[in-house]
Design a protein around this motif. Sequence first.
Motif, PDB file in Angstrom:
ATOM      1  N   SER A  25     -98.504 -49.582 -60.314  1.00 41.03           N
ATOM      2  CA  SER A  25     -97.615 -50.748 -60.196  1.00 41.03           C
ATOM      3  C   SER A  25     -97.312 -51.013 -58.736  1.00 41.03           C
ATOM      4  O   SER A  25     -97.393 -50.110 -57.892  1.00 41.03           O
ATOM      5  CB  SER A  25     -96.323 -50.539 -60.986  1.00 41.03           C
ATOM      6  N   TRP A  26     -96.982 -52.275 -58.442  1.00 39.74           N
ATOM      7  CA  TRP A  26     -96.672 -52.705 -57.081  1.00 39.74           C
ATOM      8  C   TRP A  26     -95.481 -53.657 -57.120  1.00 39.74           C
ATOM      9  O   TRP A  26     -95.285 -54.399 -58.091  1.00 39.74           O
ATOM     10  CB  TRP A  26     -97.844 -53.439 -56.445  1.00 39.74           C
ATOM     11  N   ARG A  27     -94.703 -53.673 -56.044  1.00 39.94           N
ATOM     12  CA  ARG A  27     -93.566 -54.592 -55.903  1.00 39.94           C
ATOM     13  C   ARG A  27     -93.758 -55.388 -54.615  1.00 39.94           C
ATOM     14  O   ARG A  27     -93.916 -54.795 -53.539  1.00 39.94           O
ATOM     15  CB  ARG A  27     -92.248 -53.811 -55.868  1.00 39.94           C
ATOM     16  N   ILE A  28     -93.757 -56.722 -54.723  1.00 39.57           N
ATOM     17  CA  ILE A  28     -93.924 -57.588 -53.559  1.00 39.57           C
ATOM     18  C   ILE A  28     -92.799 -58.626 -53.540  1.00 39.57           C
ATOM     19  O   ILE A  28     -92.122 -58.847 -54.546  1.00 39.57           O
ATOM     20  CB  ILE A  28     -95.300 -58.304 -53.566  1.00 39.57           C
ATOM     21  N   ASN A  29     -92.606 -59.269 -52.387  1.00 39.21           N
ATOM     22  CA  ASN A  29     -91.620 -60.333 -52.289  1.00 39.21           C
ATOM     23  C   ASN A  29     -92.081 -61.561 -53.064  1.00 39.21           C
ATOM     24  O   ASN A  29     -93.252 -61.940 -52.989  1.00 39.21           O
ATOM     25  CB  ASN A  29     -91.381 -60.727 -50.827  1.00 39.21           C
ATOM     26  N   THR A  30     -91.170 -62.185 -53.784  1.00 40.51           N
ATOM     27  CA  THR A  30     -91.465 -63.465 -54.424  1.00 40.51           C
ATOM     28  C   THR A  30     -91.354 -64.563 -53.380  1.00 40.51           C
ATOM     29  O   THR A  30     -90.334 -64.688 -52.704  1.00 40.51           O
ATOM     30  CB  THR A  30     -90.480 -63.745 -55.574  1.00 40.51           C
ATOM     31  N   ASP A  31     -92.413 -65.337 -53.228  1.00 39.81           N
ATOM     32  CA  ASP A  31     -92.446 -66.399 -52.219  1.00 39.81           C
ATOM     33  C   ASP A  31     -93.057 -67.643 -52.845  1.00 39.81           C
ATOM     34  O   ASP A  31     -94.263 -67.723 -53.052  1.00 39.81           O
ATOM     35  CB  ASP A  31     -93.266 -65.941 -51.005  1.00 39.81           C
ATOM     36  N   GLU A  45    -105.832 -57.218 -51.834  1.00 35.59           N
ATOM     37  CA  GLU A  45    -105.508 -56.123 -50.920  1.00 35.59           C
ATOM     38  C   GLU A  45    -104.859 -54.956 -51.663  1.00 35.59           C
ATOM     39  O   GLU A  45    -105.163 -53.788 -51.399  1.00 35.59           O
ATOM     40  CB  GLU A  45    -104.593 -56.630 -49.812  1.00 35.59           C
ATOM     41  N   LEU A  46    -103.949 -55.268 -52.596  1.00 34.30           N
ATOM     42  CA  LEU A  46    -103.310 -54.213 -53.383  1.00 34.30           C
ATOM     43  C   LEU A  46    -104.341 -53.475 -54.232  1.00 34.30           C
ATOM     44  O   LEU A  46    -104.313 -52.245 -54.341  1.00 34.30           O
ATOM     45  CB  LEU A  46    -102.216 -54.810 -54.287  1.00 34.30           C
ATOM     46  N   PHE A  47    -105.247 -54.244 -54.837  1.00 29.81           N
ATOM     47  CA  PHE A  47    -106.298 -53.634 -55.647  1.00 29.81           C
ATOM     48  C   PHE A  47    -107.164 -52.698 -54.804  1.00 29.81           C
ATOM     49  O   PHE A  47    -107.525 -51.611 -55.241  1.00 29.81           O
ATOM     50  CB  PHE A  47    -107.168 -54.716 -56.286  1.00 29.81           C
ATOM     51  N   GLN A  48    -107.519 -53.153 -53.597  1.00 32.46           N
ATOM     52  CA  GLN A  48    -108.380 -52.333 -52.747  1.00 32.46           C
ATOM     53  C   GLN A  48    -107.739 -50.986 -52.425  1.00 32.46           C
ATOM     54  O   GLN A  48    -108.431 -49.959 -52.359  1.00 32.46           O
ATOM     55  CB  GLN A  48    -108.702 -53.074 -51.454  1.00 32.46           C
ATOM     56  N   LEU A  49    -106.432 -50.979 -52.226  1.00 31.44           N
ATOM     57  CA  LEU A  49    -105.726 -49.733 -51.928  1.00 31.44           C
ATOM     58  C   LEU A  49    -105.814 -48.741 -53.082  1.00 31.44           C
ATOM     59  O   LEU A  49    -105.691 -47.532 -52.875  1.00 31.44           O
ATOM     60  CB  LEU A  49    -104.254 -50.030 -51.605  1.00 31.44           C
ATOM     61  N   SER A  50    -105.978 -49.254 -54.296  1.00 33.01           N
ATOM     62  CA  SER A  50    -106.042 -48.395 -55.482  1.00 33.01           C
ATOM     63  C   SER A  50    -107.427 -48.365 -56.111  1.00 33.01           C
ATOM     64  O   SER A  50    -107.591 -47.857 -57.222  1.00 33.01           O
ATOM     65  CB  SER A  50    -105.019 -48.871 -56.519  1.00 33.01           C
ATOM     66  N   GLU A  51    -108.399 -48.935 -55.403  1.00 31.39           N
ATOM     67  CA  GLU A  51    -109.800 -48.938 -55.854  1.00 31.39           C
ATOM     68  C   GLU A  51    -109.980 -49.680 -57.177  1.00 31.39           C
ATOM     69  O   GLU A  51    -110.757 -49.280 -58.041  1.00 31.39           O
ATOM     70  CB  GLU A  51    -110.338 -47.502 -55.964  1.00 31.39           C
ATOM     71  N   PHE A  52    -109.212 -50.781 -57.338  1.00 30.88           N
ATOM     72  CA  PHE A  52    -109.432 -51.696 -58.455  1.00 30.88           C
ATOM     73  C   PHE A  52    -110.215 -52.906 -57.950  1.00 30.88           C
ATOM     74  O   PHE A  52    -110.250 -53.183 -56.745  1.00 30.88           O
ATOM     75  CB  PHE A  52    -108.101 -52.182 -59.046  1.00 30.88           C
TER      76      PHE A  52
END
Length: 257
Positions: A25-31, A45-52
């Motif tokens: 799971s990840w938490r990002i700012n709502t913009d 980018e988030l996926f790449q950090l977790s190899e998804f």
Amino acid sequence: MLLVIDVGNTNTVLGMYREDQLVRSWRINTDKSRTMDEYAMLVHELFQLSEFHFTDVKDVIISSVVPPMVNTLEQMCREYFKLKPYIVGPGVRTGMPIQYDNPREVGADRIVNAVAAYEKKRCCLIIVDFGTATTFDFISARGEYQGGAIAPGLGISAEALFERASKLPRVEFSRPPQVIAKNTVNSMQSGIFYGYVGLVDGIVNRMKEEAKETPLVIATGGLAGSIASASQTIDEVDPSLTLEGLRIIYDRNKTAS
């Protein structure tokens, strides 16, 4: 894998499920100003950090209390995942009767939390969700959403104190060493922290008195653990409650389709 997305006013939380297991799971700012392409870049980018990879996602479900975000994320899903996402709202099967004057007024996150908590516990419940606003939701022993209360969130309260009182500084939210504080920063922390604990316990106890039941009280949201450590009424903390509710609602709609 299933991608679940919960859009709040301050933060957006994403989770990846493999069947019924939350893998990441990840938490990002709502913009609201971000475009679908910008959100796609961020997710990539988030996926790449977790190899998804985008191709790992076989379905998506979204709940949002920020209406403009729904269209943005739906466009992102269609363009980059080649999927039409499920959107929690009218027409989506939740399996929970809504005993509210106008069921369409209930925030999607509140229903999602209620579904998850009742599926897990199968008893009368109060759910306290610490977000931009703090929500209190009452679920009957029969699994009916019966309503609740909405209060300003901790962040809103602390920021209002800083903005409206000229001599008071902006302080970090934390539990102070004592209630009777010896300096301004600790005094503000004492008022914010213990004042909010009192708000939570006061509303929960009044709900119990009004309903004439003894519900299990579950807290969720970013600050749930901090408040629960001093609360006399919170029984459990479940930080993944909303994500789990999205997975359950997805399963119910997938099975029905």
